[in-house]
Design a protein around this motif. Structure first.
Motif, PDB file in Angstrom:
ATOM      1  N   VAL A  51       0.854  -1.193   0.000  1.00  0.00           N
ATOM      2  CA  VAL A  51       0.000   0.000   0.000  1.00  0.00           C
ATOM      3  C   VAL A  51       0.881   1.232   0.000  1.00  0.00           C
ATOM      4  O   VAL A  51       1.917   1.274   0.683  1.00  0.00           O
ATOM      5  CB  VAL A  51      -0.933   0.027   1.231  1.00  0.00           C
TER       6      VAL A  51
ATOM      7  N   SER B  70       0.341   5.365   0.658  1.00  0.00           N
ATOM      8  CA  SER B  70      -0.655   6.338   1.132  1.00  0.00           C
ATOM      9  C   SER B  70       0.016   7.665   1.439  1.00  0.00           C
ATOM     10  O   SER B  70       1.241   7.754   1.589  1.00  0.00           O
ATOM     11  CB  SER B  70      -1.384   5.811   2.366  1.00  0.00           C
TER      12      SER B  70
ATOM     13  N   ARG C  39      -5.141   6.469  -0.502  1.00  0.00           N
ATOM     14  CA  ARG C  39      -4.559   5.164  -0.190  1.00  0.00           C
ATOM     15  C   ARG C  39      -4.672   4.264  -1.427  1.00  0.00           C
ATOM     16  O   ARG C  39      -5.758   3.940  -1.872  1.00  0.00           O
ATOM     17  CB  ARG C  39      -5.306   4.509   0.987  1.00  0.00           C
TER      18      ARG C  39
ATOM     19  N   PHE D  20      -3.997   0.679  -2.869  1.00  0.00           N
ATOM     20  CA  PHE D  20      -3.787  -0.672  -2.344  1.00  0.00           C
ATOM     21  C   PHE D  20      -3.668  -1.673  -3.494  1.00  0.00           C
ATOM     22  O   PHE D  20      -3.866  -1.349  -4.662  1.00  0.00           O
ATOM     23  CB  PHE D  20      -4.928  -1.068  -1.409  1.00  0.00           C
TER      24      PHE D  20
ATOM     25  N   GLU E 164       3.855  -4.341   2.789  1.00  0.00           N
ATOM     26  CA  GLU E 164       4.208  -3.074   3.443  1.00  0.00           C
ATOM     27  C   GLU E 164       3.171  -2.000   3.146  1.00  0.00           C
ATOM     28  O   GLU E 164       2.632  -1.906   2.041  1.00  0.00           O
ATOM     29  CB  GLU E 164       5.573  -2.600   2.938  1.00  0.00           C
ATOM     30  N   GLU E 165       2.886  -1.173   4.145  1.00  0.00           N
ATOM     31  CA  GLU E 165       2.054   0.012   3.946  1.00  0.00           C
ATOM     32  C   GLU E 165       2.969   1.218   4.067  1.00  0.00           C
ATOM     33  O   GLU E 165       3.380   1.604   5.166  1.00  0.00           O
ATOM     34  CB  GLU E 165       0.906   0.082   4.940  1.00  0.00           C
ATOM     35  N   ARG E 166       3.296   1.804   2.944  1.00  0.00           N
ATOM     36  CA  ARG E 166       4.241   2.918   2.888  1.00  0.00           C
ATOM     37  C   ARG E 166       3.453   4.219   2.951  1.00  0.00           C
ATOM     38  O   ARG E 166       2.801   4.635   1.996  1.00  0.00           O
ATOM     39  CB  ARG E 166       5.050   2.842   1.594  1.00  0.00           C
TER      40      ARG E 166
END
Length: 630
Positions: A204, A206, A251, A253, A310-312
């Motif tokens: 992701v 965001s 966001r 995804f 990973e959510e960057r």
């Protein structure tokens, strides 16, 4: 077929397979789908339905999807033996083969697991998409709580594998993704068991978008892009996107691990809904598109790397105003007083026309009663105005280059001109007439001009006597393709009048001409196996057949395929000539069109000399691409 497969996958393949049943699109969902954009192709004669009708926003959205999907589809012309540009079809004897017996159908069983933890994944959609004109079917299944799936009554043949699951990156179009076989070859009556398919947790990206005063910007369009090779050039192609909310937050995804170049663009929420586009601000300013971390051009942007799962966050943008002007004028249709309803019109920077991302083009509306248009917030520079208008069965085009300075420009006249018509005939090489069924073919002209994706592809069905007609072509250079050729055949020559145009491309100005296409059913065949460092078959490897150096400008002489579960590949309908064949573990689609990339692996390719009707065998070692190549 591959062009269809790629677009279907991009729009949600499970939904497509469950969708069109041809009668008023059974199972229709709210999502724009293949039938909506390109017409319904059903089992009752395969006739194309009407293009979807709708408001300006629908047409604009459709145009953008066509633009991105169509450009990506161009990236690989010869993806499987006899596919896409060659559209292989079995010889006539095979076309008339009897229906399959029950014992000929196959079964595929396996399990879907997390690529990192090896834990089973439930509710994963496993879809098999038939490869080649002789295998247009498809089948699929959903994994259970233990990750297991069973797909029954699968016709024998070759299939591409697509995996879809919320929270995981789709493997669609990515050969060997997560160590999977990207394709399967099933023999009659085969019951394939123990297939392990791995899915990678999606990443992701965001962040937040604000204006020059730090105020949140709602409805901004944020796009994550990756470099891909299209039309022989390395270009940024959209991989995902999102729109900011009232807090300016977005966001994106569902991204596969990798490096992304991220852009933010201001948009008018009411774009496409107003009778005329009006200025947003009275002081004539615009918010230019910006690329992370703050560049005005994509070449100056920095990549955002993301790992699996990973959510960057914190990929933020600040939009700054810049000088802008207004362009106004009207569309003129000579000799007609009719209104021009449904015109598609866009403006793009001339130096960015080949950029596939959605941020490089802006669409405008045309007042249907007067033909007048207004484009606001246009930045100074070199631009191209283009328009297309479909009037029943005829299509009119307009194109004008324009230099924008510091002042408004009024009184622009875009003159709509009728499209060009090309007539022609398909001929069969000596001794091959009994092997080819002419009325199964379609002639495709793919425009090479930079704004071509806006106008699309022209195609014409070949009649039983070999004649065809292509209408509504815009001026420009075209690549010639033949779809639904018999397996093992290839397009040998193309002549416009007395001029050979297969290698150079078909150049159309204000008039057409007579196009003669020569088909030879006596192409060569290249079969082989790819082995890894341990001498084991390498499933999911990318195998590319590359022509000799002085012919590498011809896209039709490149063939690409992914190895099946046994590490095998097969190219058919290969024109005679000298080639090299390579096998990579992972590689950007189309990278082999880059001379600098090929130069690094030139010594590792296996050289072959292909002759008509010959079969060449090759055993390839799996090449590991360098990190800088990805």
């Amino acid at each position: 077929m591959t062009a269809v497969v790629r677009r279907v996958i991009r729009m949600g393949i499970v939904e497509i397979l469950a969708g069109c049943g041809s009668r008023r699109h059974r199972g229709r969902s709210a999502t724009l789908r293949w039938c909506d954009l390109f017409g319904c192709v059903n089992d009752n004669g395969g006739k194309r339905g009407r293009l979807v009708k709708g408001g300006p926003m629908v047409r604009i959205a459709s145009a953008w999807i066509v633009l991105a999907g169509f450009a990506v589809a161009q990236a690989q012309v010869n993806v499987q033996p006899g596919l896409s540009g060659r559209g292989a079809r079995a010889p006539q004897a095979e076309l008339e083969a009897p229906p399959l017996k029950d014992e000929d159908y196959c079964t595929v069983e396996g399990v879907v697991v997390d690529a990192r933890t090896q834990a089973p994944i439930r509710k994963a959609a496993v879809v098999l998409v038939g490869v080649g004109e002789a295998n247009r079917g498809g089948a699929g299944g959903i994994s259970d709580a233990s990750g297991r799936f069973v797909i029954g009554r699968v016709p024998p043949g070759r299939y591409q594998i697509s995996l879809q699951r919320n929270g995981y990156a789709s493997n669609s179009g990515r050969a060997g993704a997560a160590g999977n076989p990207a394709s399967l070859t099933l023999s009659p009556g085969e019951h394939l068991k123990g297939l392990v398919l791995r899915m990678t947790p999606a990443a992701v990206i965001s962040g937040r978008v604000v204006d020059e005063d730090g105020e949140p910007v709602a409805w901004a369009r944020v796009t994550a892009m990756q470099y891909r090779y299209l039309r022989g050039k390395r270009q940024l192609v959209p991989a995902g996107g999102a729109t900011t909310d009232d807090r300016g937050e977005y966001r994106i995804f569902g991204l596969a691990p990798g490096r992304y170049w991220v852009s933010a663009a201001w948009t008018d929420r009411e774009m496409g809904l107003r009778p005329l586009v009006r200025a947003r601000t009275p002081d004539r300013i615009a918010y230019p598109d910006i690329y992370y971390p703050g560049a005005l051009e994509p070449e100056q942007a920095a990549p955002v790397p993301v790992r699996a799962g990973e959510e960057r966050g914190g990929i933020d943008f600040r939009l700054w105003p810049a000088q802008a002007v207004t362009l106004s004028g009207r569309l003129v249709q000579p000799g007609s007083e009719r209104t021009v309803r449904g015109v598609m019109m866009m403006i793009a920077p001339r130096t960015r026309l080949d950029f596939v991302g959605p941020v490089s083009r802006r669409f405008a509306q045309v007042d249907p009663s007067t033909g007048r248009f207004t484009l606001t917030n246009v930045r100074p520079g070199s631009h191209v105005l283009t328009a297309v208008y479909r009037d029943g069965e005829n299509t009119l085009y307009a194109r004008q280059e324009i230099e924008v300075g510091a002042s408004d420009i009024e009184g622009i006249e875009l003159v709509l001109a009728p499209g060009i018509t090309v007539q022609g005939r398909v001929e069969i090489d000596k001794g091959g007439a009994d092997l080819v069924k002419l009325d199964e073919m379609r002639v495709l002209l793919q425009a090479e001009d930079q704004e071509a994706p806006f106008f699309g592809m022209s195609d014409g069905r070949v009649k039983a006597d070999g004649s065809f007609e292509l209408r509504n072509l815009s001026p420009g250079r075209y690549t010639i393709r033949l779809a639904r050729l018999p397996e093992g055949s290839y397009l040998k020559s193309a002549r416009l009048g007395d001029q050979e145009v297969l290698a150079s491309g078909l150049m159309l100005t204000s008039s057409g001409g007579f196009l003669t296409l020569m088909v030879s059913p006596f192409g060569g065949q290249v079969d082989g196996t790819v082995l890894d460092a341990e001498k084991k078959p390498a499933a999911g490897a990318t195998v590319v057949l590359v022509p000799e150096e002085n012919k590498r400008h011809r896209e039709d002489l490149f063939f690409q395929q992914t190895t099946d579960q046994n590490g095998r590949f097969s190219f058919r309908g290969v024109p005679p000539g000298d080639y090299q064949v390579f096998a990579w573990d992972k590689v950007e689609p189309g990278a082999w069109r880059d001379p600098a990339f090929l130069e690094r692996y030139e010594e590792d390719g296996v050289k072959l000399s292909v002759k008509g009707r010959s079969q060449e065998l090759a055993e390839l070692k799996l090449l590991r691409t360098e990190e800088t190549d990805l």
